[in-house]
Design an enzyme around this catalytic site. Structure first.
Site, PDB file in Angstrom:
ATOM      1  N   THR A 327      40.445  34.830  47.206  1.00 15.38           N
ATOM      2  CA  THR A 327      41.077  35.802  48.439  1.00 15.38           C
ATOM      3  C   THR A 327      41.153  37.440  47.199  1.00 15.38           C
ATOM      4  O   THR A 327      41.251  37.448  46.578  1.00 15.38           O
ATOM      5  CB  THR A 327      42.421  35.437  48.306  1.00 15.38           C
ATOM      6  OG1 THR A 327      43.080  35.811  47.272  1.00 15.38           O
ATOM      7  CG2 THR A 327      42.813  34.209  49.104  1.00 15.38           C
ATOM      8  N   CYS A 328      41.587  38.223  48.339  1.00 14.08           N
ATOM      9  CA  CYS A 328      41.469  39.525  47.137  1.00 14.08           C
ATOM     10  C   CYS A 328      43.044  39.845  47.001  1.00 14.08           C
ATOM     11  O   CYS A 328      42.744  41.770  45.865  1.00 14.08           O
ATOM     12  CB  CYS A 328      41.044  41.081  48.739  1.00 14.08           C
ATOM     13  SG  CYS A 328      39.967  40.093  49.851  1.00 14.08           S
ATOM     14  N   ASP A 329      43.421  39.104  47.094  1.00 14.01           N
ATOM     15  CA  ASP A 329      44.770  39.375  46.447  1.00 14.01           C
ATOM     16  C   ASP A 329      45.198  39.176  44.785  1.00 14.01           C
ATOM     17  O   ASP A 329      44.479  38.164  44.420  1.00 14.01           O
ATOM     18  CB  ASP A 329      46.338  38.376  47.030  1.00 14.01           C
ATOM     19  CG  ASP A 329      47.285  39.232  46.725  1.00 14.01           C
ATOM     20  OD1 ASP A 329      48.341  39.543  45.208  1.00 14.01           O
ATOM     21  OD2 ASP A 329      48.634  38.463  47.203  1.00 14.01           O
ATOM     22  N   SER A 330      45.679  40.568  44.201  1.00 17.54           N
ATOM     23  CA  SER A 330      44.575  40.263  42.554  1.00 17.54           C
ATOM     24  C   SER A 330      46.746  38.854  41.896  1.00 17.54           C
ATOM     25  O   SER A 330      45.922  38.396  40.438  1.00 17.54           O
ATOM     26  CB  SER A 330      45.974  41.218  41.690  1.00 17.54           C
ATOM     27  OG  SER A 330      46.871  42.228  42.424  1.00 17.54           O
ATOM     28  N   ASN A 367      43.474  35.332  54.363  1.00 25.33           N
ATOM     29  CA  ASN A 367      41.710  35.750  54.089  1.00 25.33           C
ATOM     30  C   ASN A 367      40.807  34.749  54.924  1.00 25.33           C
ATOM     31  O   ASN A 367      39.902  35.329  54.445  1.00 25.33           O
ATOM     32  CB  ASN A 367      41.806  35.853  52.308  1.00 25.33           C
ATOM     33  CG  ASN A 367      41.567  37.110  52.178  1.00 25.33           C
ATOM     34  OD1 ASN A 367      41.409  37.964  51.022  1.00 25.33           O
ATOM     35  ND2 ASN A 367      40.660  37.985  52.945  1.00 25.33           N
TER      36      ASN A 367
END
Ligand SMILES: *Cc1c(COP(=O)(O)O)cnc(C)c1O
Length: 423
Positions: A327-330, A367
């Site tokens: 996913t794009c979440d850090s 995502n």
């Protein structure tokens, strides 16, 4: 679900694009039989640890006939895959609708509570039923858990006697006490200590318990977290029970989740990119790796390379890696360290072990990721509390005192290694 002898066979046949849960129903059966053999009471499986139908069926096949459930969907799941089982609704906070449906539609008679308000709700929503088993969840003080469950649930000990008396008056069936020492409890004596506190509350209330439910919390084995033998936990519980003020007929229950399923499942993921010591995978903290991200647990790993007949175990000097999810979440970061051959690269597959508990159960669709496949494999888990594992813990990751344990991690020894040496 397709069955493969071992994960490498699946890699050869399928070159999986999506994450694959590799499941071992036989390992669940071994754990279930161990608990039935060694625990001197009734074993309820805590469904939340792994609600997969294969796991529920494997437990039912191994004669686990009791399930700890926390919601109507969990009740429906057990009713479908383990029909005829006994269920205990052990969530201390339930909706009235859920209580009614559990009681009237599914025959559930056992309900947990930790307040007078919840007791009233249960009585109300069951039409004033007198055939309830009421379990008072105590907020015992515990030490030794890696994952505390205190704080959210459990009546404070000073308020426990009044609630125990109220529960006792409210039912003609069983009144019991329950607690949860916290998940992945590393200290057997935590159970004994909790039982002593429960006993004091019962004495102060002047009531006897028909059931003492010691909850879950039984550990599995992870790198750097090698617990004492499970037999030590059973002994501590036996001692704790002997010291309690209870009747001869008082029943002993437990609700293991993790310990029954943790070692039975691993996850096969693909490396989509390597940046130095960071591997970007097709599963992560929003998938089955919640604990690897949020509690920073290191899980044992093993790498495979290639496809078709050329697929093989990836060997070589081990180096520490960290993982990122898709996913794009850090937040989607698993620090590990995960010890893998230094040449690991894009396209390689990594098997992450010991994910049977709180792994698949945690997966989301965030995502656009989270779709996965499942397959049955027949090899041993990467590590085992029940003497199943074949692999050894690399010495650089083990404390001196832990080396005597029977559990095994990581680098395959056995046949593969020997063949190589002979060549
Ligand atoms: C989560 C839970 C369990 C299982 O805990 P484990 O640590 O997985 O053994 C048992 N009982 C209750 C009430 C729970 O909430």
């Amino acid at each position: 679900m397709h069955t493969y002898h071992k994960p490498l066979d699946l890699v050869r046949e399928r070159s999986p694009e999506r994450p694959v849960a590799l499941v071992r129903p036989d390992a669940v059966a071994v754990a279930a039989r161990w608990f039935q053999d060694k625990f001197k009471g009734d074993v309820f499986y805590a469904v939340k640890a792994n609600p997969s139908p294969w796991a529920i069926r494997a437990l039912a096949d191994a004669r686990i006939g009791s399930f700890d459930v926390a919601s109507i969907p969990e009740i429906e799941l057990v009713a479908q895959h383990a029909p005829g089982s006994r269920m205990a609704f052990m969530h201390p906070v339930k909706s009235r609708t859920a209580i009614s449906a559990a009681y009237f539609d599914h025959g559930v008679r056992t309900f947990a509570l930790d307040t007078h308000e919840e007791l009233d709700k249960i009585l109300d929503a069951t039409g004033g039923a007198r055939d309830l088993n009421l379990m008072v969840r105590l907020g015992v003080a515990t030490e030794g858990a890696s994952y505390s469950l205190a704080g959210k649930f459990g009546v404070p000990m000073e308020q426990a006697p009044a609630l125990l008396m109220a529960a006792r008056r409210a039912t003609q069936d069983l009144m019991g006490v329950s607690f949860h020492v916290g998940s992945q409890c590393m200290r057997p004596t935590a159970y004994q200590a909790a039982m002593a506190q429960a006993s004091r509350a019962l004495v102060r209330a002047g009531v006897f318990a028909d059931v003492v439910d010691v909850g879950g919390g039984f550990p599995s084995v992870y790198p750097g977290m090698v617990p004492p033998d499970l037999a030590d936990y059973m002994n501590a519980i036996d001692r704790g029970f002997a010291e309690m003020m209870v009747h001869e007929t008082t029943e002993l229950w437990c609700e293991p989740g993790r310990a029954l399923v943790a070692e039975a499942s691993s996850l096969l993921v693909k490396v989509e990119l390597r940046k130095g010591d960071a591997l970007y995978l097709n599963d992560g903290s929003y998938g089955s790796l919640f604990d690897a991200a949020h509690v920073k647990w290191p899980f044992p790993v093993k790498a495979y390379r290639g496809a078709g007949a050329a697929a093989h175990d990836l060997e070589g000097t081990l180096k520490p890696f960290r993982f990122y999810g898709p996913t794009c979440d850090s937040i989607d970061h698993m620090p590990g360290p995960f010890w893998l051959p230094e040449s690991v690269a894009e396209g390689d597959l990594i098997e992450i072990g010991m994910l049977g508990a709180y792994g698949v159960a945690m997966a989301t669709r965030f995502n656009g990721f989270g779709e996965m496949d499942s397959a049955i494999v027949q090899d041993a888990p990467m590590a085992s509390m029940f003497g199943l594992a074949r692999r050894s813990i690399p010495s650089h990751r083990v404390e001196e005192e832990e080396t005597r344990k029977v559990v095994r991690f990581s680098r395959p020894k056995g046949k593969a290694g020997q063949k190589k040496r002979r060549r």
